[in-house]
Design an enzyme around this catalytic site. Structure first.
Site, short mmCIF file in Angstrom:
data_model
loop_
_atom_site.label_atom_id
_atom_site.label_comp_id
_atom_site.label_asym_id
_atom_site.label_seq_id
_atom_site.Cartn_x
_atom_site.Cartn_y
_atom_site.Cartn_z
N HIS A 1 0.87 -1.43 0.05
CA HIS A 1 0.12 -0.38 -0.27
C HIS A 1 0.99 0.83 0.16
O HIS A 1 0.80 2.03 -1.11
CB HIS A 1 -0.90 -0.36 0.87
CG HIS A 1 -2.13 1.99 1.63
ND1 HIS A 1 -3.42 0.88 1.08
CD2 HIS A 1 -1.76 2.05 1.21
CE1 HIS A 1 -3.89 1.89 1.61
NE2 HIS A 1 -2.20 3.12 1.21
N GLU A 2 1.70 1.04 1.18
CA GLU A 2 2.69 2.82 1.86
C GLU A 2 3.85 2.76 -0.06
O GLU A 2 4.05 4.18 -0.40
CB GLU A 2 3.09 2.63 2.11
CG GLU A 2 2.39 2.09 3.01
CD GLU A 2 1.05 3.69 3.59
OE1 GLU A 2 1.95 4.28 2.70
OE2 GLU A 2 0.51 3.24 4.64
N HIS B 1 1.88 4.31 -3.12
CA HIS B 1 1.86 5.70 -2.60
C HIS B 1 3.16 6.71 -3.16
O HIS B 1 3.95 7.54 -3.86
CB HIS B 1 2.02 6.14 -1.44
CG HIS B 1 0.69 6.26 -0.77
ND1 HIS B 1 -0.27 6.41 -1.37
CD2 HIS B 1 -0.07 5.65 0.34
CE1 HIS B 1 -1.85 6.00 -0.97
NE2 HIS B 1 -1.88 5.65 0.02
#
Length: 226
Positions: free
Chosen positions: A105-106, A109
């Site tokens: 998920h990160e 980003h």
């Protein structure tokens, strides 16, 4: 009230780093480091993103770009765009599968930060777009994860999960109303939901992610033959 951009959820960001010797005796920190290493070495999601970032000119280094820290109990991790660091919440991540999802998920980003001029702090639509992509591509909304949350549904359930989780993520790190978060997500949803880079598909399982990783590795080979 002044917005702190979610830093209240990551109190160790403002503290002086502890010595290696101190951290080496800290069980949570050791466990976090071991699980992180396992994710980076074995997760096709993470491996694809790391290679995509390297090709985009943003090579990720374990010691520089990941930090295991204590966080508020409501978060598993975060991306600090000011330092280009991924924060992993060592007091909240207890299972390898959870670590795999948080890192993926990160990293999405971080990939968005690398390839685009994302205005994380002033443009809520930019934040919304990256949160949609992260929820869509990281495995956050797989059927098994949704069942574990006691959420069921068939028709367009994946899209519903992505939308809900994107809104929740915005509300966690920005002092905006729920209506503002929902409006931002809805306005960019279609475009950002269909932006599948660098996977090229929605990886609904580890098998899907392996196929996507293999296809990504073959992209340059196909282009060279052309």
């Amino acid at each position: 009230e002044e917005d702190d951009f979610g830093y209240r959820l990551f109190p160790d960001r403002n503290k002086k780093p502890q010595s290696f010797l101190y951290r080496s005796f800290f069980t949570f920190h050791n466990r976090c480091q071991v699980m992180l290493r396992m994710t980076l070495e074995t997760s096709p999601y993470a491996q694809l993103l790391l290679e995509a970032m390297k090709q985009s000119g943003c090579t990720v280094f374990n010691d520089r770009h990941f930090s295991c820290e204590n966080c508020d109990s409501c978060v598993g991790g975060g991306f600090d765009s000011a330092t280009s660091q991924i924060v992993l919440c060592q007091n909240n991540i207890r299972q390898q599968s959870h670590m795999n999802r948080v890192v993926t998920h990160e990293l999405i980003h971080a990939f968005d930060h690398c390839r685009a001029h994302v205005d994380w702090f002033k443009n809520v639509k930019h934040l919304a777009c990256s949160e949609i992509r992260a929820a869509n591509l990281s495995g956050d909304c797989t059927l098994m994860n949704e069942i574990s949350r006691f959420k069921f549904g068939l028709k367009a359930h994946h899209q519903t999960c992505v939308r809900d989780r994107a809104i929740r993520s915005i509300l966690a790190v920005r002092k905006v109303s729920k209506e503002t978060a929902e409006k931002a997500v809805d306005e960019v949803f279609d475009a950002c939901f269909n932006d599948l880079e660098p996977f090229g598909r929605i990886p609904h399982s580890k098998t899907d992610a392996k196929r996507a990783y293999r296809d990504f590795q073959n992209r340059d080979r196909y282009n060279a033959n052309l």
